[in-house]
Write a protein that holds these residues in place. Structure first.
Motif, PDB file in Angstrom:
ATOM      1  N   MET A  45      41.696  31.682  17.277  1.00 28.29           N
ATOM      2  CA  MET A  45      41.392  30.768  18.342  1.00 28.29           C
ATOM      3  C   MET A  45      40.505  31.480  19.356  1.00 28.29           C
ATOM      4  O   MET A  45      40.775  32.596  19.764  1.00 28.29           O
ATOM      5  N   SER A  46      39.455  30.844  19.752  1.00 33.44           N
ATOM      6  CA  SER A  46      38.567  31.412  20.760  1.00 33.44           C
ATOM      7  C   SER A  46      38.475  30.446  21.932  1.00 33.44           C
ATOM      8  O   SER A  46      38.737  29.262  21.802  1.00 33.44           O
ATOM      9  N   SER A  47      38.081  31.011  23.048  1.00 33.43           N
ATOM     10  CA  SER A  47      37.922  30.167  24.224  1.00 33.43           C
ATOM     11  C   SER A  47      36.777  30.699  25.061  1.00 33.43           C
ATOM     12  O   SER A  47      36.348  31.836  24.900  1.00 33.43           O
ATOM     13  N   ILE A  48      36.290  29.882  25.938  1.00 32.86           N
ATOM     14  CA  ILE A  48      35.203  30.259  26.821  1.00 32.86           C
ATOM     15  C   ILE A  48      35.707  30.146  28.255  1.00 32.86           C
ATOM     16  O   ILE A  48      36.245  29.118  28.662  1.00 32.86           O
ATOM     17  N   LEU A  49      35.510  31.220  28.996  1.00 30.12           N
ATOM     18  CA  LEU A  49      35.859  31.241  30.408  1.00 30.12           C
ATOM     19  C   LEU A  49      34.573  31.039  31.190  1.00 30.12           C
ATOM     20  O   LEU A  49      33.655  31.853  31.103  1.00 30.12           O
ATOM     21  N   LYS A  50      34.473  29.975  31.935  1.00 33.73           N
ATOM     22  CA  LYS A  50      33.261  29.685  32.693  1.00 33.73           C
ATOM     23  C   LYS A  50      33.514  29.980  34.167  1.00 33.73           C
ATOM     24  O   LYS A  50      34.241  29.254  34.837  1.00 33.73           O
ATOM     25  N   VAL A  51      32.906  31.083  34.639  1.00 31.74           N
ATOM     26  CA  VAL A  51      33.024  31.462  36.044  1.00 31.74           C
ATOM     27  C   VAL A  51      31.686  31.997  36.522  1.00 31.74           C
ATOM     28  O   VAL A  51      30.888  32.511  35.742  1.00 31.74           O
ATOM     29  N   ASP A  52      31.435  31.872  37.799  1.00 34.04           N
ATOM     30  CA  ASP A  52      30.258  32.470  38.406  1.00 34.04           C
ATOM     31  C   ASP A  52      30.628  33.711  39.189  1.00 34.04           C
ATOM     32  O   ASP A  52      29.833  34.628  39.332  1.00 34.04           O
ATOM     33  N   THR A  53      31.858  33.723  39.728  1.00 30.06           N
ATOM     34  CA  THR A  53      32.268  34.805  40.612  1.00 30.06           C
ATOM     35  C   THR A  53      33.704  35.200  40.320  1.00 30.06           C
ATOM     36  O   THR A  53      34.556  34.334  40.098  1.00 30.06           O
ATOM     37  N   ILE A  54      33.957  36.499  40.361  1.00 29.95           N
ATOM     38  CA  ILE A  54      35.320  37.023  40.273  1.00 29.95           C
ATOM     39  C   ILE A  54      35.594  37.747  41.583  1.00 29.95           C
ATOM     40  O   ILE A  54      34.799  38.589  42.012  1.00 29.95           O
TER      41      ILE A  54
END
Length: 176
Positions: free
Chosen positions: A1-10
């Motif tokens: 299982m794969s997933s995508i984390l969509k973020v601009d800033t941490i």
């Protein structure tokens, strides 16, 4: 299982930005411990041989060419690193007014430790010109917060020579 984390800033829990990913996918880190320092005037050295003399880097603000960022500090030519990690260090020293019978040595030292395995040690033999002698070197050092990094230089048989303002600099940055 794969997933995508969509973020601009941490950010950390206090709200300080740690990482940004721009629209082209570049990872940007806003604060990286780093330095580039030079001399405001040539430094005259009046000691021959021995362990060397620390170069008294003192120029940190020459039109954005020199800097101390990310918590690095400078005192009496010595850089103190703010965080644990591996640091890339670079030095260039221009020796002038050195007698032809002297050899020249440049060292980058961590916590002033002088040992073949603990320092960067570069030597330039005799039979050189009196002026415009450059020694250049780079190395990596594993540091903990508060460790110091310095550059020392010596001419083996000459007790009155100069580290020239032009062409002498010390830089470094946290690799990770």
């Amino acid at each position: 299982m794969s997933s995508i984390l969509k973020v601009d800033t941490i950010q950390n829990t206090g709200g300080t930005t740690g990482l940004t990913i721009d629209s082209a996918g570049r990872l940007l880190k806003p604060v990286i411990p780093a330095w580039r320092v030079c001399l405001t005037a040539s430094q005259n050295i009046t000691t021959a041989g021995g362990a060397g003399t620390d170069i008294l880097w003192d120029d940190t603000s020459s039109a954005d060419f020199n800097f101390l960022v990310g918590g690095c500090t400078l005192s009496s030519g010595v850089i103190t690193v703010p965080v644990d990690g591996i640091y890339q260090c670079n030095a260039a020293v221009r020796f002038d007014n050195v007698g032809s019978s002297s050899y020249m040595i440049m060292r980058i030292l961590k916590n002033n430790s002088q040992s073949a395995q603990q320092e960067l040690y570069i030597i330039n033999g005799n039979n050189h010109s009196t002026d415009y002698n450059g020694i250049f070197g780079s190395d990596v050092f594993s540091c903990v917060a508060g460790d110091t990094l310095r550059v020392s230089a010596t001419a083996s048989a000459d007790s009155n020579w100069d580290v020239n303002i032009n062409g002498s600099k010390f830089s470094g940055f946290l690799i990770g």
